[in-house]
Scaffold this active site. Structure first.
Site, PDB file in Angstrom:
ATOM      1  CD  GLU A  39      81.410  42.417  51.564  1.00 39.89           C
ATOM      2  OE1 GLU A  39      81.441  41.795  52.659  1.00 39.89           O
ATOM      3  OE2 GLU A  39      80.694  42.080  50.623  1.00 39.89           O
ATOM      4  CB  THR A  86      92.197  42.381  48.955  1.00 39.34           C
ATOM      5  OG1 THR A  86      92.500  41.384  47.966  1.00 39.34           O
ATOM      6  CG2 THR A  86      92.135  41.744  50.323  1.00 39.34           C
ATOM      7  N   GLY A 141     100.128  68.575  55.549  1.00 42.56           N
ATOM      8  CA  GLY A 141     101.298  68.631  56.432  1.00 42.56           C
ATOM      9  C   GLY A 141     100.952  68.327  57.879  1.00 42.56           C
TER      10      GLY A 141
HETATM   11  C1  LIG Z   1      87.890  45.535  60.071  1.00 41.80           C
HETATM   12  C2  LIG Z   1      87.549  44.314  59.285  1.00 41.80           C
HETATM   13  C3  LIG Z   1      86.235  43.986  59.069  1.00 41.80           C
HETATM   14  C4  LIG Z   1      85.897  42.834  58.372  1.00 41.80           C
HETATM   15  N1  LIG Z   1      84.577  42.499  58.222  1.00 41.80           N
HETATM   16  C5  LIG Z   1      84.268  41.294  57.702  1.00 41.80           C
HETATM   17  C6  LIG Z   1      82.910  40.846  57.699  1.00 41.80           C
HETATM   18  O1  LIG Z   1      81.976  41.550  58.109  1.00 41.80           O
HETATM   19  N2  LIG Z   1      82.663  39.591  57.257  1.00 41.80           N
HETATM   20  C7  LIG Z   1      83.656  38.760  56.788  1.00 41.80           C
HETATM   21  O2  LIG Z   1      83.354  37.631  56.410  1.00 41.80           O
HETATM   22  N3  LIG Z   1      84.948  39.187  56.741  1.00 41.80           N
HETATM   23  C8  LIG Z   1      85.271  40.411  57.192  1.00 41.80           C
HETATM   24  N4  LIG Z   1      86.577  40.822  57.188  1.00 41.80           N
HETATM   25  C9  LIG Z   1      87.603  39.969  56.626  1.00 41.80           C
HETATM   26  C10 LIG Z   1      88.055  40.442  55.247  1.00 41.80           C
HETATM   27  O3  LIG Z   1      87.046  40.212  54.294  1.00 41.80           O
HETATM   28  C11 LIG Z   1      89.369  39.720  54.908  1.00 41.80           C
HETATM   29  O4  LIG Z   1      90.366  40.238  55.772  1.00 41.80           O
HETATM   30  C12 LIG Z   1      89.758  39.899  53.471  1.00 41.80           C
HETATM   31  O5  LIG Z   1      88.901  39.171  52.633  1.00 41.80           O
HETATM   32  C13 LIG Z   1      91.202  39.468  53.196  1.00 41.80           C
HETATM   33  O6  LIG Z   1      91.458  38.219  53.715  1.00 41.80           O
HETATM   34  P1  LIG Z   1      92.757  37.956  54.629  1.00 41.80           P
HETATM   35  O7  LIG Z   1      92.823  39.025  55.623  1.00 41.80           O
HETATM   36  O8  LIG Z   1      92.738  36.556  55.100  1.00 41.80           O
HETATM   37  O9  LIG Z   1      93.951  38.140  53.631  1.00 41.80           O
HETATM   38  P2  LIG Z   1      94.587  37.061  52.582  1.00 41.80           P
HETATM   39  O10 LIG Z   1      93.503  36.420  51.837  1.00 41.80           O
HETATM   40  O11 LIG Z   1      95.480  36.179  53.424  1.00 41.80           O
HETATM   41  O12 LIG Z   1      95.412  38.002  51.699  1.00 41.80           O
HETATM   42  C14 LIG Z   1      96.635  38.615  52.104  1.00 41.80           C
HETATM   43  C15 LIG Z   1      97.147  39.453  50.932  1.00 41.80           C
HETATM   44  O13 LIG Z   1      97.363  38.604  49.778  1.00 41.80           O
HETATM   45  C16 LIG Z   1      96.614  39.080  48.669  1.00 41.80           C
HETATM   46  N5  LIG Z   1      96.112  37.952  47.883  1.00 41.80           N
HETATM   47  C17 LIG Z   1      95.385  36.891  48.326  1.00 41.80           C
HETATM   48  N6  LIG Z   1      95.096  36.068  47.297  1.00 41.80           N
HETATM   49  C18 LIG Z   1      95.660  36.618  46.188  1.00 41.80           C
HETATM   50  C19 LIG Z   1      95.709  36.231  44.806  1.00 41.80           C
HETATM   51  N7  LIG Z   1      95.109  35.138  44.376  1.00 41.80           N
HETATM   52  N8  LIG Z   1      96.368  37.054  43.960  1.00 41.80           N
HETATM   53  C20 LIG Z   1      96.984  38.176  44.386  1.00 41.80           C
HETATM   54  N9  LIG Z   1      96.965  38.585  45.677  1.00 41.80           N
HETATM   55  C21 LIG Z   1      96.319  37.816  46.556  1.00 41.80           C
HETATM   56  C22 LIG Z   1      95.475  39.870  49.279  1.00 41.80           C
HETATM   57  O14 LIG Z   1      94.965  40.820  48.369  1.00 41.80           O
HETATM   58  C23 LIG Z   1      96.148  40.521  50.485  1.00 41.80           C
HETATM   59  O15 LIG Z   1      96.834  41.668  50.077  1.00 41.80           O
HETATM   60  C24 LIG Z   1      86.925  42.002  57.840  1.00 41.80           C
HETATM   61  C25 LIG Z   1      88.270  42.350  58.026  1.00 41.80           C
HETATM   62  C26 LIG Z   1      88.587  43.476  58.737  1.00 41.80           C
HETATM   63  C27 LIG Z   1      90.053  43.812  58.949  1.00 41.80           C
END
Ligand SMILES: Cc1cc2nc3c(=O)[nH]c(=O)nc-3n(C[C@H](O)[C@H](O)[C@H](O)COP(=O)(O)OP(=O)(O)OC[C@H]3O[C@@H](n4cnc5c(N)ncnc54)[C@H](O)[C@@H]3O)c2cc1C
Length: 409
Positions: free
Chosen positions: A386, A388, A362
């Protein structure tokens, strides 16, 4: 009966990490949550300690630096309990779990324990391990044009004499400002598609590498998240990890292999946060007079106790899945399916448990009187980076159904 008690050697290193989490991380957890982008100087003392322990042969604290540590000394007890052997991956996983129980943002900021270290450990040659074994490496895959689709790398690497010349932009790089090295994914020939994506170790002082800015975030504020620019960035020829050959048959299995080591680690971080939230919640419920019983069916108990038991079961499942994935990596068993399973389950459990704990506690949960609201914010990233939640589920489905990435998107 299966005995899942940790072997003596692993228990000692996990206890050590827990002590660090209790005595160093927890006391400064709120301070660095409020002071985003400020460097946690306390971690320098810790890094010196870790270095001392590593030199004396003791396991590393923290633990993103997974790896190939041979556990030939592991006691007979360990062999009986968990199978053939436990090595660097298992020990890194337990340490990541314990330190994340303390504070996952600080855990991600521990010097010389970056996600890039796990990538190096997974694919480096023995000679490269000697050169890069003691660096602090972050991991740069994501670009402005993609996140989940890691085959869409546009950063290029062109060989020029004895040097690779890298060009591109990397975003959201954890420890991207503080690390001494960055493992960068780049294509050596964009016309050859994903098979041409390789990883490169880029030293911080490489000409042409710069930090454009740092991100402001929902949680893990103690961890720096950087945008990096590579503009004619030059690195030595032998800083390419793994084989420079482009094997179209093999696709980009080489670089993807790094995820088999890093995903269980991220799963363990989520398990650590979930455990922290469960412990805090148990104390709050107990104070409020709610009894959690293991002898009475959940549905015959207080609704909050029933929720607690459900969450604890999810936590246990996530924990065991992450142990299995790390154990398989240590025993050279292909573990992509299990690594994704552990990350999917733990990522979901981390956010579910920490936010439900806020709800059940709460007003106390929502306020800054405890760290519950912070863990609710911190945990979400563990279900995003790494790979989603959705991407892990996709990988699990592909593996189980025997479908390729072209067949099941
Ligand atoms: C705080 C933070 C630290 C990070 N650290 C690193 C790092 O050290 N090195 C690095 O390289 N990256 C890093 N990232 C990046 C992170 O790995 C990406 O944000 C992540 O892989 C998702 O990519 P995106 O944000 O472009 O989302 P998108 O790929 O655009 O996805 C958006 C949404 O669509 C969904 N989605 C996408 N494709 C599909 C599919 N085929 N089927 C169903 N759903 C789908 C995803 O699950 C998500 O919910 C970091 C991000 C953050 C926020």
């Amino acid at each position: 009966m299966i005995n899942l008690e940790l072997p003596k050697k692993l228990r000692a290193s996990a206890n050590q990490a827990h002590q660090v989490a209790t005595e160093i991380f927890r006391p400064i957890s709120r301070k660095y949550d409020l002071a985003e982008h400020e460097y946690p100087v306390e971690l320098d003392t810790m890094a010196a300690m870790v270095e001392g322990l590593a030199d004396s042969g003791t396991q590393k604290i923290g633990g993103a630096a997974g790896g190939r540590e041979d556990d030939s000394e592991s006691d007979a007890h360990a062999t009986e309990l968990l199978g053939n052997s436990n090595g660097g991956n298992m020990s890194a996983l337990l340490n990541a779990l314990e330190t994340s129980w303390g504070d996952v943002g600080l855990m991600l900021s521990i010097p010389y324990q970056g996600l890039g270290n796990a990538a190096i450990a997974a694919v480096a040659t023995d000679e490269q391990l000697k050169r890069f074994g003691k660096v602090w490496a972050s991991m740069a895959i994501t670009e402005p044009s993609f996140g989940s689709d890691s085959a869409a790398v546009t950063t290029t690497a062109v060989l020029d004499g004895d040097e690779w010349v890298l060009n591109g932009e990397k975003i959201f790089v954890t420890a991207g400002q503080r690390s001494t090295h960055i493992v960068v994914w780049a294509s050596v020939d964009r016309s050859l598609g994903r098979a041409a994506i390789k990883s490169f170790v880029v030293p911080r002082d490489a000409p042409g590498l710069s930090v454009a800015r740092l991100e402001h975030k929902l949680g893990i504020k103690a961890s720096d998240t950087a945008v990096l620019l590579l503009q004619d960035c030059r690195i030595p020829k032998d800083n390419i990890l793994g084989s420079p050959e482009v094997n179209v048959e093999k696709g980009f299995a080489g670089v993807m292999q790094t995820f088999d080591n890093t995903r269980p680690l991220v799963a363990a971080m989520a398990v650590g946060v979930a455990r922290a939230a469960l412990e805090e919640l148990r104390a709050i419920l107990t104070d409020a007079g709610v009894e959690i019983s293991y002898d009475i069916p959940p549905n015959n108990q207080h609704a909050a106790a029933a929720e607690f038991l459900r969450m604890e079961a999810d936590y246990e499942a996530a924990y065991l899945l992450s142990l299995r994935a790390a154990w398989m990596a240590d025993n050279k068993k292909p573990n992509s399916l299990e690594a994704s399973m552990s990350k999917a389950k733990a990522g979901r459990t981390g956010t579910d448990v920490s936010l439900k704990a806020v709800e059940l506690a709460g007003a106390i949960g929502y306020s800054q009187r405890t760290l519950l609201e912070k863990w609710g914010r911190d945990s979400k990233i563990l279900d995003i980076f790494e790979g989603t939640q959705q991407i892990q589920q996709l990988i699990v489905a592909r593996r189980i159904l025997g479908k390729t990435s072209a067949e099941l998107k």
